[in-house]
Design a protein around this motif. Structure first.
Motif, short mmCIF file in Angstrom:
data_model
loop_
_atom_site.label_atom_id
_atom_site.label_comp_id
_atom_site.label_asym_id
_atom_site.label_seq_id
_atom_site.Cartn_x
_atom_site.Cartn_y
_atom_site.Cartn_z
N ALA A 60 29.34 14.71 -23.30
CA ALA A 60 28.12 15.29 -22.71
C ALA A 60 26.94 14.32 -22.75
O ALA A 60 25.94 14.54 -22.07
CB ALA A 60 27.75 16.58 -23.44
N THR A 61 27.06 13.26 -23.56
CA THR A 61 25.94 12.31 -23.66
C THR A 61 26.34 10.93 -23.13
O THR A 61 25.74 9.92 -23.50
CB THR A 61 25.46 12.18 -25.13
N ARG A 62 27.37 10.91 -22.26
CA ARG A 62 27.85 9.60 -21.77
C ARG A 62 26.83 8.94 -20.85
O ARG A 62 26.65 7.74 -20.87
CB ARG A 62 29.18 9.83 -21.02
N TRP A 63 26.15 9.74 -20.02
CA TRP A 63 25.29 9.17 -18.98
C TRP A 63 23.82 9.37 -19.30
O TRP A 63 23.43 10.33 -19.95
CB TRP A 63 25.61 9.81 -17.62
N PHE A 64 23.02 8.43 -18.81
CA PHE A 64 21.58 8.52 -18.90
C PHE A 64 21.09 9.69 -18.04
O PHE A 64 21.67 9.92 -16.98
CB PHE A 64 20.98 7.20 -18.40
N ILE A 68 20.30 9.31 -24.28
CA ILE A 68 19.20 9.20 -25.26
C ILE A 68 19.47 10.11 -26.46
O ILE A 68 19.13 9.78 -27.60
CB ILE A 68 17.85 9.56 -24.58
N TYR A 69 20.10 11.27 -26.20
CA TYR A 69 20.40 12.24 -27.26
C TYR A 69 21.23 11.56 -28.36
O TYR A 69 20.97 11.72 -29.55
CB TYR A 69 21.18 13.41 -26.65
N ARG A 70 22.24 10.77 -27.95
CA ARG A 70 23.08 10.15 -29.00
C ARG A 70 22.41 8.94 -29.63
O ARG A 70 22.74 8.56 -30.75
CB ARG A 70 24.47 9.82 -28.45
N TRP A 71 21.46 8.31 -28.91
CA TRP A 71 20.70 7.23 -29.54
C TRP A 71 19.81 7.80 -30.64
O TRP A 71 19.65 7.20 -31.70
CB TRP A 71 19.83 6.51 -28.50
N LEU A 146 22.77 20.73 -23.97
CA LEU A 146 23.78 20.02 -23.19
C LEU A 146 24.70 21.08 -22.58
O LEU A 146 25.55 21.65 -23.30
CB LEU A 146 24.56 19.07 -24.11
N PRO A 147 24.54 21.38 -21.28
CA PRO A 147 25.30 22.50 -20.70
C PRO A 147 26.82 22.38 -20.88
O PRO A 147 27.50 23.39 -21.01
CB PRO A 147 24.91 22.44 -19.21
N GLY A 148 27.33 21.14 -20.92
CA GLY A 148 28.78 20.96 -21.05
C GLY A 148 29.34 21.47 -22.38
O GLY A 148 30.56 21.59 -22.53
#
Ligand SMILES: [Zn+2]
Length: 283
Positions: A60-64, A68-71, A146-148
């Motif tokens: 769910a945090t692969r794309w910009f 930023i969430y995973r950073w 994160l909707p996913g």
């Protein structure tokens, strides 16, 4: 009096600056465990309080801009650390989980949610207001949703519309009423707003050990309610409702003072989790 059996799991952790949780703790990195409580009820079966991380957080945090969430919250999670994997290792299948109480909708609490497709989800409707899926990706990031990570809306809608009786908890202040999700007073969902609008905790008055008050992210450290050491002001401003956040911590401090037998467990406070596990081990 129905007694429930509690076990505390840690489903991954994220690394952040220690001084974010407690003002004055400095800039050194510390690990914030993602707590999952497994509650066994003799009639209702297995309930989880929160679900911790899962590999879906990475997807769910692969794309910009979601990356930023995973950073901001770098996650450590081995495949065997997820709640579903730890339950499987105990001989419990995902379908045996009948209820999942979600404190709030941030990823460290809901990333494992879709691993339990048979569970009734107990979540405040204030957490996912209508139209939430239509927010822009920047707005989702701002809400830290994160909707996913969520099942389809039909499943979620059933959950948030479920009606249950409200009963007295015996706790002080704003914690005095709780949703009696089993109908026997054994598991009481309590509103603990502030961190997010519909943030909630779970009170278990009768366990194999002491009474448990699982408070999610109502506070990040026991120092908040034992020494009034809160997160720094700039961090508090990121809370959805800072005044409500501080009021809830004042009520937790009152629980700590007047009902010392109640074990308050914040989801990311490693010393609190260790102390609670020690209490359970000796029960
Ligand atoms: Zn959290």
């Amino acid at each position: 009096m129905t007694e429930v059996h509690v076990e505390l799991l840690i489903a991954g952790s994220c690394r952040a600056v220690a001084g974010m949780a407690v003002a004055g703790e400095g800039l050194g990195p510390t690990d914030f465990p993602a707590l999952v409580a497994v509650i066994r009820h003799p009639r209702v079966g297995i309930t989880l309080f929160d679900t911790g991380y899962s590999s879906r957080f990475d997807e769910a945090t692969r794309w910009f801009p979601q990356r930023i969430y995973r950073w901001v919250t770098p996650v450590q999670l081995a495949p065997e650390d997820t709640a579903v994997a730890q339950l499987r290792a105990r001989g419990v299948s995902a379908d045996e989980v009948g209820h999942v109480v979600i404190s709030h909708v941030h990823a460290d609490h809901v990333a494992g949610l879709r691993d339990f497709p048979s569970a009734r989800i107990i979540l405040s409707p204030k957490e996912l207001p209508s139209g939430w899926r239509d927010r822009s990706s920047w707005s989702q990031l701002r809400h830290a949703t994160l909707p996913g990570l969520f099942p389809d809306d039909r499943h979620l809608r059933c959950a948030v519309e479920s009606s249950v009786a409200h009963v007295t908890t015996g706790l002080p202040g704003s914690l005095a009423m709780g949703m009696d999700i089993c109908g026997d007073g054994s598991m009481l969902v309590i509103d603990l707003p502030g961190h997010t609008p519909g943030h909630q905790g779970l009170y278990l008055p009768h366990t194999q050990g002491p009474p448990f008050l699982l408070v999610g992210d109502a506070c990040w450290s026991r120092a908040a309610y034992t020494e009034t050491r809160l997160p720094p002001k700039p961090v508090q401003r990121f809370m959805a409702e800072p005044t409500a956040y501080r009021a809830v911590i004042a009520d937790l401090a009152q629980v700590h003072r007047t009902l010392p037998e109640v074990l308050i467990v914040p989801s990311h406070c490693a010393p609190s989790i260790a102390a609670a596990r020690a209490e359970l081990a000796s029960a």
